[in-house]
Design a protein around this motif. Structure first.
Motif, PDB file in Angstrom:
ATOM      1  N   SER A 151       2.165   6.162  -8.833  1.00 27.61           N
ATOM      2  CA  SER A 151       0.894   5.447  -8.950  1.00 27.61           C
ATOM      3  C   SER A 151       0.678   4.573  -7.713  1.00 27.61           C
ATOM      4  N   MET A 152      -0.542   4.069  -7.553  1.00 31.65           N
ATOM      5  CA  MET A 152      -0.860   3.192  -6.418  1.00 31.65           C
ATOM      6  C   MET A 152      -1.757   2.052  -6.857  1.00 31.65           C
ATOM      7  N   TYR A 153      -1.607   0.937  -6.138  1.00 33.84           N
ATOM      8  CA  TYR A 153      -2.529  -0.188  -6.305  1.00 33.84           C
ATOM      9  C   TYR A 153      -3.118  -0.580  -4.959  1.00 33.84           C
ATOM     10  N   ASN A 154      -4.252  -1.245  -5.023  1.00 40.14           N
ATOM     11  CA  ASN A 154      -4.924  -1.749  -3.834  1.00 40.14           C
ATOM     12  C   ASN A 154      -4.181  -2.994  -3.352  1.00 40.14           C
ATOM     13  N   ALA A 155      -3.546  -2.901  -2.188  1.00 37.02           N
ATOM     14  CA  ALA A 155      -2.712  -3.993  -1.693  1.00 37.02           C
ATOM     15  C   ALA A 155      -3.532  -5.212  -1.291  1.00 37.02           C
ATOM     16  N   LYS A 156      -4.708  -4.982  -0.764  1.00 34.36           N
ATOM     17  CA  LYS A 156      -5.550  -6.116  -0.381  1.00 34.36           C
ATOM     18  C   LYS A 156      -5.993  -6.901  -1.609  1.00 34.36           C
ATOM     19  N   THR A 157      -6.315  -6.189  -2.675  1.00 37.12           N
ATOM     20  CA  THR A 157      -6.678  -6.864  -3.917  1.00 37.12           C
ATOM     21  C   THR A 157      -5.498  -7.647  -4.465  1.00 37.12           C
TER      22      THR A 157
END
Length: 230
Positions: A151-157
């Motif tokens: 899975s991935m998440y938005n790092a900037k967020t």
């Protein structure tokens, strides 16, 4: 152009880590990878071999010394996990971070098809009604979570909401998971990251690149639950 870095928490399964990194590097030779040993073995040699950065941290999963239960994580352990995500996001300097695990198989390169906030498996777990009510109090909606390996998440967020999340966990987490059984999923990090993104208006969705053995879609570029070395 690389678009994502990798957070890979390791422990003692050298065979599985080598398998995962070998397959990942076949298709993504340049993406930054951060190995973090959860109070386990020193993987410096493998980090050097596969062009990764390595960090040793205290055990939060639970071992014979600290006797932590596997589930649920309390506020202290949950905050430590979030600290690791912040570390990876700041070092990788990518728009997204993939969560890697020992049971992930990489079969081919893929386009992550940005933008998004959270992307994980299709056959995800439903957030419980009390958790959904907490999200609704903030004016937003939630549905499900499946932030497993691949899975991935938005790092900037994540970096944007990090300070607020840490305060939220410190003030509320232990109370919530102790007062009602249906809040206990917040003690699992895949649910926890989804909850805190959802509370701040950021949605979870299915990742087009990610399959699971249990879903029968092992033809996809990345497969979770590949237990050959796990």
């Amino acid at each position: 152009m690389t678009e994502f870095g990798v957070f890979y928490q390791v422990y003692k399964n050298h065979r599985a880590v080598r398998f995962v990194l070998e397959n990942f590097r076949k298709h993504f030779p340049d993406n930054p990878v951060i190995l973090i040993s959860d109070g386990g073995d020193d993987f410096t040699y493998m980090a050097d071999e596969f062009n990764c950065k390595f960090f040793m941290r205290e055990n939060i999963f639970g071992d014979d010394v600290n006797k932590y239960p596997k589930f649920p994580y309390n506020a202290y352990r949950t905050i430590e996990w979030w600290k690791r995500q912040k570390l990876v996001s700041e070092i990788c300097l990518q728009d997204y971070v993939m969560i890697m695990e020992d049971d992930v198989l990489f079969q081919e390169p893929f386009d992550i098809k940005a933008p998004f906030q959270l992307r994980g498996v299709r056959r995800s777990n439903k957030l419980t009604d009390p958790i959904l009510r907490e999200i609704a109090k903030c004016g937003y909606e939630g549905d499900s979570y499946g932030m497993c390996g691949g899975s991935m998440y938005n790092a900037k967020t994540l970096l944007d909401i990090y300070d607020d999340v840490i305060v939220d966990i410190a003030e509320n987490h232990d109370r919530l998971i102790s007062e009602e059984l249906h809040f206990r999923p917040l003690g699992a990090v895949d649910c926890n990251i989804t909850y805190h993104f959802n509370k701040r208006g950021h949605k979870y969705e299915a990742a087009p690149w990610l399959g699971q053995v249990s879903e029968g879609n092992t033809h996809l570029p990345v497969v979770h639950q590949w237990k050959k070395h796990y």
